[in-house]
Design a protein around this motif. Structure first.
Motif, mmCIF file in Angstrom:
data_model
loop_
_atom_site.group_PDB
_atom_site.id
_atom_site.type_symbol
_atom_site.label_atom_id
_atom_site.label_comp_id
_atom_site.label_asym_id
_atom_site.label_seq_id
_atom_site.Cartn_x
_atom_site.Cartn_y
_atom_site.Cartn_z
ATOM 1 N N LEU A 328 0.850 -1.191 0.000
ATOM 2 C CA LEU A 328 0.000 0.000 0.000
ATOM 3 C C LEU A 328 0.884 1.239 0.000
ATOM 4 O O LEU A 328 1.106 1.874 1.036
ATOM 5 C CB LEU A 328 -0.913 -0.040 1.233
ATOM 6 C CG LEU A 328 -2.239 0.709 1.136
ATOM 7 C CD1 LEU A 328 -3.099 0.135 0.030
ATOM 8 C CD2 LEU A 328 -2.972 0.636 2.465
ATOM 9 N N PHE A 365 -3.112 -6.514 1.097
ATOM 10 C CA PHE A 365 -2.863 -5.186 1.637
ATOM 11 C C PHE A 365 -3.159 -5.055 3.128
ATOM 12 O O PHE A 365 -2.729 -4.090 3.763
ATOM 13 C CB PHE A 365 -3.681 -4.147 0.865
ATOM 14 C CG PHE A 365 -3.324 -4.049 -0.584
ATOM 15 C CD1 PHE A 365 -2.060 -3.662 -0.983
ATOM 16 C CD2 PHE A 365 -4.255 -4.354 -1.566
ATOM 17 C CE1 PHE A 365 -1.726 -3.569 -2.325
ATOM 18 C CE2 PHE A 365 -3.931 -4.265 -2.909
ATOM 19 C CZ PHE A 365 -2.662 -3.875 -3.292
ATOM 20 N N MET A 518 -3.088 6.178 2.706
ATOM 21 C CA MET A 518 -2.535 4.829 2.713
ATOM 22 C C MET A 518 -1.574 4.586 3.865
ATOM 23 O O MET A 518 -0.718 3.699 3.797
ATOM 24 C CB MET A 518 -1.868 4.539 1.373
ATOM 25 C CG MET A 518 -2.852 4.526 0.215
ATOM 26 S SD MET A 518 -2.126 3.957 -1.330
ATOM 27 C CE MET A 518 -3.580 3.952 -2.400
#
Length: 573
Positions: A328, A365, A518
């Motif tokens: 990510l 992720f 993120m």
């Protein structure tokens, strides 16, 4: 009424009043009356990949079937997808679970009958959903009747339907090339004293597309499925239809490009010509039939070439540069997103993460603590970009890869004859919290994930704050909001390495701003890069974490937060 208009009319809506504080949806005035379709349906579509073996079993044998897909069409309509892509359901010995095709124009008995296929396309059409076939055009199974004839003798009329070569002077393989799945690309046939070529498993001999009769036979396969209601094809392994006719040895077998990117076996000019012929064939049918293509690329320039110089090859080449991002990382994602929008000459990009060959995005992720927010973020990113988006079954529920220890203890048998490294992402769809997750009344071919009691469609459809509803709302926005349906991409800068920011705007200047944090820390932003007149903030349309009022210029985002805000022109009253 067209499929697009019917789907838009029946788009499922979630009311903001039902949603919890952490999932705030504002009404979208601009989406009340969708505009007439201005481009092909596939240019903005959401295509939902189904692995039929794992989707829904209706006869209790533990293997999903076509009737099971038909049974779940109402669910797919409620979710809001435009089309479904079915991975291979043809007769196959299942060395590669259907990607080794033994009969291109039939349905494997474990999946049903041609009547089941016809019923599926008929019922899908009623719900505004198109159905696409996974066409394995590079190779067949070694159990296909064509190959059995081809290997029967050097003089058989179908000998040249596959790639056969004499041994090298030392009696070994004709070249030193390596297969994508490991080992030599050549398999010796003692009966005829030659080697046949296979870029994948030895049980998947490559077809010889240079042979006019073979090419005609494959075109007939395309016609067969188009005549039976297919809206198009996902093309498997498109780069490998032709090889360098000089058959040079690889100067660096273990180095240089990966086996699937070698200059002697990938994307040769003859391959491009063959794909143009397929495009002409599909374009000759009404209803905007489409080619969605798997490919092998290492740059955005490679991807642009696959559309064709005149956009006359594959309609929708999958962007594996985006898919290939494994962590990510906001800066990397922003670079991939910008290049797809700015360097493909306006052609529709194709974005996706999870599929039958790739770890599910929840697992890839997730950090074990913020998985839900991260999954909402990756979903929002894929589904708010311009172009075509692919979804993988169960992604909308937050399904995860199967744990390795669970697979290790799961026995092999008639339904699962080999353990495949891709089994973790192919587990049965989690419809309910029961022992078999509502997938089957029998014993499933792969184990069901232990989290099925909380991650399942029944529970999530009843919970307005669930992952399912997050996806459904994104699909509604994508279909009905003018900027997300037709708007241009604006490559903004967030002023923060951990945050992706971009906008979608219509010619009037109205649109949406998408912000994606993120990182696991609260982030302050400074949004720049607006083109034309500076916009004003409207409302927060969707968000995965609490925030203040809509702010287009210096907002603050919570850890792993997603925000989608409406924007209006400066002169808007």
């Amino acid at each position: 009424m067209t499929i697009a208009n019917r789907a838009a009319k029946k788009a499922w809506r979630v009311t903001a009043a039902l949603l919890p504080a952490l999932l705030v949806f504002a009404p979208i005035a601009a989406s009340a009356a969708p505009q007439a379709e201005q481009q092909p349906w596939w240019a903005t579509a959401v295509i939902y990949e189904i692995y039929p073996r794992s989707f829904q079993d209706t006869n209790g044998d533990g293997i999903g079937d076509l009737k099971g897909v038909t049974q779940r069409l109402d669910y797919l309509e409620k979710l809001g997808v435009d089309a479904i892509w079915l991975t291979p359901f043809f007769p196959s010995p299942n060395k590669d679970f259907g990607y080794d095709v033994a009969d291109y124009t039939n349905v494997s008995p474990e999946y049903g009958t041609m009547a089941d296929w016809d019923e599926l396309t008929r019922e899908a059409r009623k719900r505004g959903i198109r159905v696409m076939v996974d066409f394995v055009l590079n190779h067949s199974s070694d159990q296909h009747a064509w190959f059995k004839e081809s290997r029967s003798s050097r003089n058989n009329p179908k000998r040249d339907w596959y790639v056969w070569k004499d041994p090298a002077p030392d009696g070994g393989p004709p070249t030193n090339w390596e297969s994508i799945f490991g080992g030599s690309t050549w398999e010796y046939d003692k009966a005829t004293g030659q080697y046949y070529y296979h870029v994948f498993y030895k049980e998947q001999p490559d077809l010889n597309w240079a042979n006019p009769e073979l090419r005609k036979a494959m075109h007939d396969v395309v016609r067969f499925w188009l005549d039976h209601g297919a809206s198009g094809f996902r093309l498997d392994a498109t780069p490998y239809l032709f090889e360098d006719p000089n058959w040079p040895d690889d100067p660096d077998v273990k180095g240089g490009p990966l086996p699937g990117l070698k200059p002697y076996n990938s994307n040769l000019p003859a391959t491009r010509a063959a794909l143009r012929d397929l495009r002409k064939l599909t374009d000759s049918y009404p209803g905007q039939r489409v080619l969605l293509g798997e490919n092998a690329i290492s740059s955005i320039e490679d991807l642009r070439r696959i559309y064709g110089a005149n956009a006359d090859e594959i309609n929708l080449p999958m962007d594996f540069l985006y898919t290939g991002v494994k962590s990510l990382d906001a800066a990397t994602f922003k670079a991939r997103i910008d290049e797809a929008h700015l360097q493909l000459d306006g052609l529709p990009p194709v974005f996706h993460f999870s599929n039958h060959d790739t770890s599910r995005q929840w697992t890839r992720f997730g950090d074990g603590q913020n998985d839900d927010r991260i999954a909402r973020l990756t979903a929002a990113m894929t589904l708010t970009l311009r172009g075509t988006a692919l979804m993988y079954y169960g992604e909308e529920l937050g399904m995860a890869d199967l744990p390795a220890d669970l697979l290790k203890d799961f026995p092999l048998g008639p339904k699962r004859t080999v353990a495949d490294k891709r089994d973790p992402e192919r587990s049965p769809m989690q419809w309910t919290g029961g022992d078999a997750a509502g997938f089957t009344t029998g014993s499933p071919w792969l184990p069901v994930h232990p989290n099925r009691s909380t991650v399942n469609a029944e529970r999530q459809q009843a919970d307005s704050g669930s992952m399912f509803h997050w996806y459904a709302r994104l699909l509604q926005l994508r279909k009905n909001h003018p900027a997300l349906r037709d708007g241009a991409y604006v490559p903004l800068q967030s002023g923060n390495r951990d945050v992706v920011a971009y906008a979608r705007r219509t010619p009037s200047g109205a649109g949406v701003l998408v912000l994606l944090n993120m990182s696991g820390q609260r982030q302050q932003l400074k949004i720049t890069g607006w083109t034309g007149s500076a916009p004003k903030a409207g409302e927060i349309i969707m968000q995965s974490a609490p925030a203040g009022a809509a702010n287009l210029y210096d907002p603050v985002l919570a850890p792993f937060a997603t925000q989608i805000l409406s924007i209006v022109p400066e002169n808007h009253e």
